[in-house]
Design a protein around this motif. Structure first.
Motif, mmCIF file in Angstrom:
data_model
loop_
_atom_site.group_PDB
_atom_site.id
_atom_site.type_symbol
_atom_site.label_atom_id
_atom_site.label_comp_id
_atom_site.label_asym_id
_atom_site.label_seq_id
_atom_site.Cartn_x
_atom_site.Cartn_y
_atom_site.Cartn_z
ATOM 1 N N THR A 24 0.884 2.335 -1.288
ATOM 2 C CA THR A 24 -0.470 2.010 -0.857
ATOM 3 C C THR A 24 -1.425 3.058 -1.418
ATOM 4 O O THR A 24 -2.573 2.774 -1.727
ATOM 5 N N GLY A 25 -0.929 4.269 -1.587
ATOM 6 C CA GLY A 25 -1.735 5.333 -2.197
ATOM 7 C C GLY A 25 -2.844 5.784 -1.261
ATOM 8 O O GLY A 25 -2.711 5.653 -0.058
ATOM 9 N N SER A 26 -3.933 6.324 -1.810
ATOM 10 C CA SER A 26 -4.097 6.485 -3.253
ATOM 11 C C SER A 26 -3.319 7.715 -3.732
ATOM 12 O O SER A 26 -2.597 8.320 -2.952
ATOM 13 N N CYS A 33 7.168 9.040 -0.504
ATOM 14 C CA CYS A 33 6.131 9.707 0.253
ATOM 15 C C CYS A 33 5.665 10.958 -0.471
ATOM 16 O O CYS A 33 6.404 11.903 -0.624
ATOM 17 N N ARG A 34 4.429 10.922 -0.987
ATOM 18 C CA ARG A 34 3.941 12.056 -1.756
ATOM 19 C C ARG A 34 2.638 12.559 -1.154
ATOM 20 O O ARG A 34 1.629 12.634 -1.797
ATOM 21 N N LEU A 35 2.629 12.902 0.112
ATOM 22 C CA LEU A 35 1.367 13.310 0.730
ATOM 23 C C LEU A 35 1.025 14.737 0.361
ATOM 24 O O LEU A 35 1.897 15.563 0.282
ATOM 25 N N GLN A 94 -11.569 -4.847 -5.973
ATOM 26 C CA GLN A 94 -11.008 -5.103 -7.299
ATOM 27 C C GLN A 94 -10.101 -3.952 -7.723
ATOM 28 O O GLN A 94 -10.137 -2.878 -7.130
ATOM 29 N N GLY A 95 -9.273 -4.216 -8.726
ATOM 30 C CA GLY A 95 -8.333 -3.182 -9.135
ATOM 31 C C GLY A 95 -7.963 -3.314 -10.602
ATOM 32 O O GLY A 95 -8.389 -4.256 -11.267
ATOM 33 N N HIS A 96 -7.147 -2.359 -11.080
ATOM 34 C CA HIS A 96 -6.746 -2.454 -12.492
ATOM 35 C C HIS A 96 -5.452 -3.265 -12.619
ATOM 36 O O HIS A 96 -5.079 -3.687 -13.697
ATOM 37 N N ASP A 97 -4.795 -3.488 -11.478
ATOM 38 C CA ASP A 97 -3.585 -4.312 -11.465
ATOM 39 C C ASP A 97 -3.377 -4.838 -10.046
ATOM 40 O O ASP A 97 -4.212 -4.600 -9.175
ATOM 41 N N VAL A 98 -2.255 -5.538 -9.827
ATOM 42 C CA VAL A 98 -1.894 -5.954 -8.473
ATOM 43 C C VAL A 98 -0.482 -5.431 -8.206
ATOM 44 O O VAL A 98 0.408 -5.624 -9.035
ATOM 45 N N THR A 154 0.282 -4.176 -2.115
ATOM 46 C CA THR A 154 0.022 -2.761 -1.813
ATOM 47 C C THR A 154 -1.111 -2.236 -2.711
ATOM 48 O O THR A 154 -2.025 -2.975 -3.025
ATOM 49 N N GLY A 155 -1.044 -0.989 -3.124
ATOM 50 C CA GLY A 155 -2.050 -0.416 -4.035
ATOM 51 C C GLY A 155 -3.461 -0.474 -3.477
ATOM 52 O O GLY A 155 -3.669 -0.537 -2.264
ATOM 53 N N GLY A 156 -4.420 -0.446 -4.383
ATOM 54 C CA GLY A 156 -5.830 -0.411 -4.009
ATOM 55 C C GLY A 156 -6.254 -1.568 -3.104
ATOM 56 O O GLY A 156 -7.067 -1.382 -2.196
ATOM 57 N N THR A 181 9.461 14.866 -11.246
ATOM 58 C CA THR A 181 8.758 13.599 -11.407
ATOM 59 C C THR A 181 8.126 13.124 -10.108
ATOM 60 O O THR A 181 8.617 13.395 -9.013
ATOM 61 N N HIS A 182 6.990 12.419 -10.243
ATOM 62 C CA HIS A 182 6.350 11.845 -9.064
ATOM 63 C C HIS A 182 6.756 10.384 -8.912
ATOM 64 O O HIS A 182 6.311 9.690 -8.029
ATOM 65 N N MET A 183 7.616 9.911 -9.824
ATOM 66 C CA MET A 183 8.042 8.508 -9.768
ATOM 67 C C MET A 183 9.128 8.363 -8.700
ATOM 68 O O MET A 183 9.972 9.236 -8.549
HETATM 69 P P1 ATP Z 1 -5.969 0.234 -8.929
HETATM 70 O O1 ATP Z 1 -6.742 -0.616 -8.005
HETATM 71 O O2 ATP Z 1 -6.776 0.771 -10.044
HETATM 72 O O3 ATP Z 1 -4.698 -0.429 -9.407
HETATM 73 P P2 ATP Z 1 -4.184 1.747 -7.301
HETATM 74 O O4 ATP Z 1 -4.399 2.769 -6.265
HETATM 75 O O5 ATP Z 1 -3.574 0.447 -6.871
HETATM 76 O O6 ATP Z 1 -5.548 1.502 -8.059
HETATM 77 P P3 ATP Z 1 -1.864 2.054 -9.044
HETATM 78 O O7 ATP Z 1 -1.729 2.853 -10.302
HETATM 79 O O8 ATP Z 1 -1.664 0.597 -9.155
HETATM 80 O O9 ATP Z 1 -3.288 2.432 -8.445
HETATM 81 O O10 ATP Z 1 -0.833 2.664 -8.031
HETATM 82 C C1 ATP Z 1 -0.657 2.205 -6.697
HETATM 83 C C2 ATP Z 1 0.022 3.264 -5.874
HETATM 84 O O11 ATP Z 1 1.375 3.403 -6.251
HETATM 85 C C3 ATP Z 1 -0.608 4.644 -6.052
HETATM 86 O O12 ATP Z 1 -0.624 5.301 -4.814
HETATM 87 C C4 ATP Z 1 0.311 5.338 -7.014
HETATM 88 O O13 ATP Z 1 0.279 6.731 -6.828
HETATM 89 C C5 ATP Z 1 1.648 4.727 -6.644
HETATM 90 N N1 ATP Z 1 2.554 4.651 -7.793
HETATM 91 C C6 ATP Z 1 2.269 4.126 -8.996
HETATM 92 N N2 ATP Z 1 3.326 4.189 -9.818
HETATM 93 C C7 ATP Z 1 4.320 4.778 -9.112
HETATM 94 C C8 ATP Z 1 5.681 5.129 -9.381
HETATM 95 N N3 ATP Z 1 6.245 4.877 -10.537
HETATM 96 N N4 ATP Z 1 6.378 5.715 -8.387
HETATM 97 C C9 ATP Z 1 5.821 5.958 -7.204
HETATM 98 N N5 ATP Z 1 4.585 5.641 -6.871
HETATM 99 C C10 ATP Z 1 3.823 5.067 -7.809
#
Ligand code: ATP
Ligand code: MN
Ligand code: MN
Length: 346
Positions: free
Chosen positions: A310-312, A344-346, A201-205, A192-194, A252-254
């Motif tokens: 999937t974000g962002s 879901c945080r749209l 590329q990304g800061h994590d996977v 998922t994610g970026g 919290t957004h978590m």
């Molecule tokens: P990058 O390529 O830099 O990693 P990214 O969009 O993948 O960018 P992440 O920080 O890895 O950024 O987050 C991936 C997605 O998951 C984002 O949409 C982020 O808002 C969401 N997210 C991250 N942590 C949580 C969490 N604890 N709870 C819910 N959603 C989260």
């Protein structure tokens, strides 16, 4: 044609998820400035102002052409007030004074450095800054107390700072798939994610894991993480248990999914071929540290978790081509989505 572009400027959709937001676009000078202002606002603890700048940047990224004059920006959604000043200054002078001052300020630079450490948020960074920390070596010199997460973040700082490539992400994916498969066959594992938004590329996977049989998911993360640890594949891991909606703080957004925040020792191509074994004790660079997030979602919550992870963060899809969007829409309708809208945080 000018008239068509003008039309496009006045009909920008208000919601980020309705727009295509290409990674490479026509107004990056302005969006870079707005994103710096947004970051500075979050360093000051103002999430609301930070979000406002992020929204404006997101709108400008979706424009089909380069803005030529401030008049063209007058009616753009989310681009009023302070953003108008920034846009005008950049259109007229090429730079925004406020942004230049920020970029050169010691506090902004330090906050950026400190918050880029794994396990360090704005509040911790601010505390350290007030304690006199200006560079990474100050943390040891000033005997700053560190959590296990922060220790790992500092130890692997150089590796983690280096962007993860798609090739590396795919290698992490195959390692994880192999590890999880040992315990439960037939899992659905999605990157998922970026990377899912099409970034190179990304800061994590990030990975989302699910299975139609909820029982199969019980204890899966713990078992597979322990196994990967025993194989020398993990440099750090911390698993957050699943929490129920009632027990979570409202603000919290978590989300409440079971999540493992980890640092992987990703073996190099060559050492993968050579042999398996203890990678962490190797002398030469046979592995690199990569940040990995593993999220487990029950099957009925999967569509929401997929959207959330999937974000962002702003809700825009960087390279979301129509094909990608269609595929996403299709996937979001799979499964009877009756669970709580947890991610879901749209
Ligand atoms: P990058 O390529 O830099 O990693 P990214 O969009 O993948 O960018 P992440 O920080 O890895 O950024 O987050 C991936 C997605 O998951 C984002 O949409 C982020 O808002 C969401 N997210 C991250 N942590 C949580 C969490 N604890 N709870 C819910 N959603 C989260
Ligand atoms: Mn990510
Ligand atoms: Mn992540």
């Amino acid at each position: 044609p000018v008239s068509k572009d003008k039309d496009a400027l006045s009909t920008v959709a208000p919601y980020a998820c309705q727009r295509q937001t290409p990674l490479i676009h026509h107004n990056s000078k302005i969006t870079d400035a707005l994103e710096i202002l947004g970051k500075a606002a979050s360093f000051q603890g103002s999430e609301v102002r930070s979000l406002a700048f992020a929204r404006a940047a997101s709108v400008l990224k979706s424009l089909p052409c380069k803005l030529q004059s401030i008049e063209e920006a007058k009616n753009l959604v989310w681009c009023g007030g302070h953003c108008q000043t920034v846009i005008q200054e950049i259109l007229e002078d090429g730079v925004c004074h406020e942004v230049e001052v920020l970029k050169n300020s010691e506090q902004y630079q330090c906050m950026e450095l400190l918050t880029s450490i794994f396990g360090v948020g704005v509040r911790t960074a601010e505390r350290w800054y007030n304690d006199g920390v200006r560079k990474l070596s100050d943390l040891a010199d000033l005997h700053i107390k560190l959590t296990a997460e922060q220790k790992a973040g500092i130890e692997h700082y150089t590796d983690l700072k280096q962007p993860v490539t798609r090739d590396e992400a795919e290698r992490v994916e195959s390692l994880i798939t192999r590890a999880l498969d040992r315990f439960v066959p037939g899992l659905r594992i999605t990157m998922t994610g970026g990377f899912r938004r099409g970034k190179q590329q990304g800061h994590d996977v990030d990975f989302l894991i699910t299975h139609p049989d909820e029982e199969a998911l019980n204890g899966l993360l713990e078992k597979s993480v322990n196994w990967m640890d025993s194989q020398g594949l993990l440099l750090y891991h911390h698993t957050k248990a699943r929490s129920h909606v009632q027990t979570r703080r409202r603000s919290t957004h978590m989300d409440g999914h079971e999540t493992c925040y980890a640092i992987f020792a990703l073996p190099n191509h060559d050492s993968l071929k050579a042999e398996s074994g203890d990678f962490t004790s190797s002398g030469a660079c046979r592995w690199r540290a990569v940040r990995v997030d593993l999220v487990v979602a029950p099957y009925e919550e999967y569509p929401y978790a997929l959207l959330g992870w999937t974000g962002s963060k702003v809700g825009d899809a960087e390279l979301c081509s129509q094909e990608n969007g269609r595929q996403m829409a299709t996937e979001l309708h799979v499964g009877e989505a009756t669970g709580p809208v947890s991610a879901c945080r749209l």
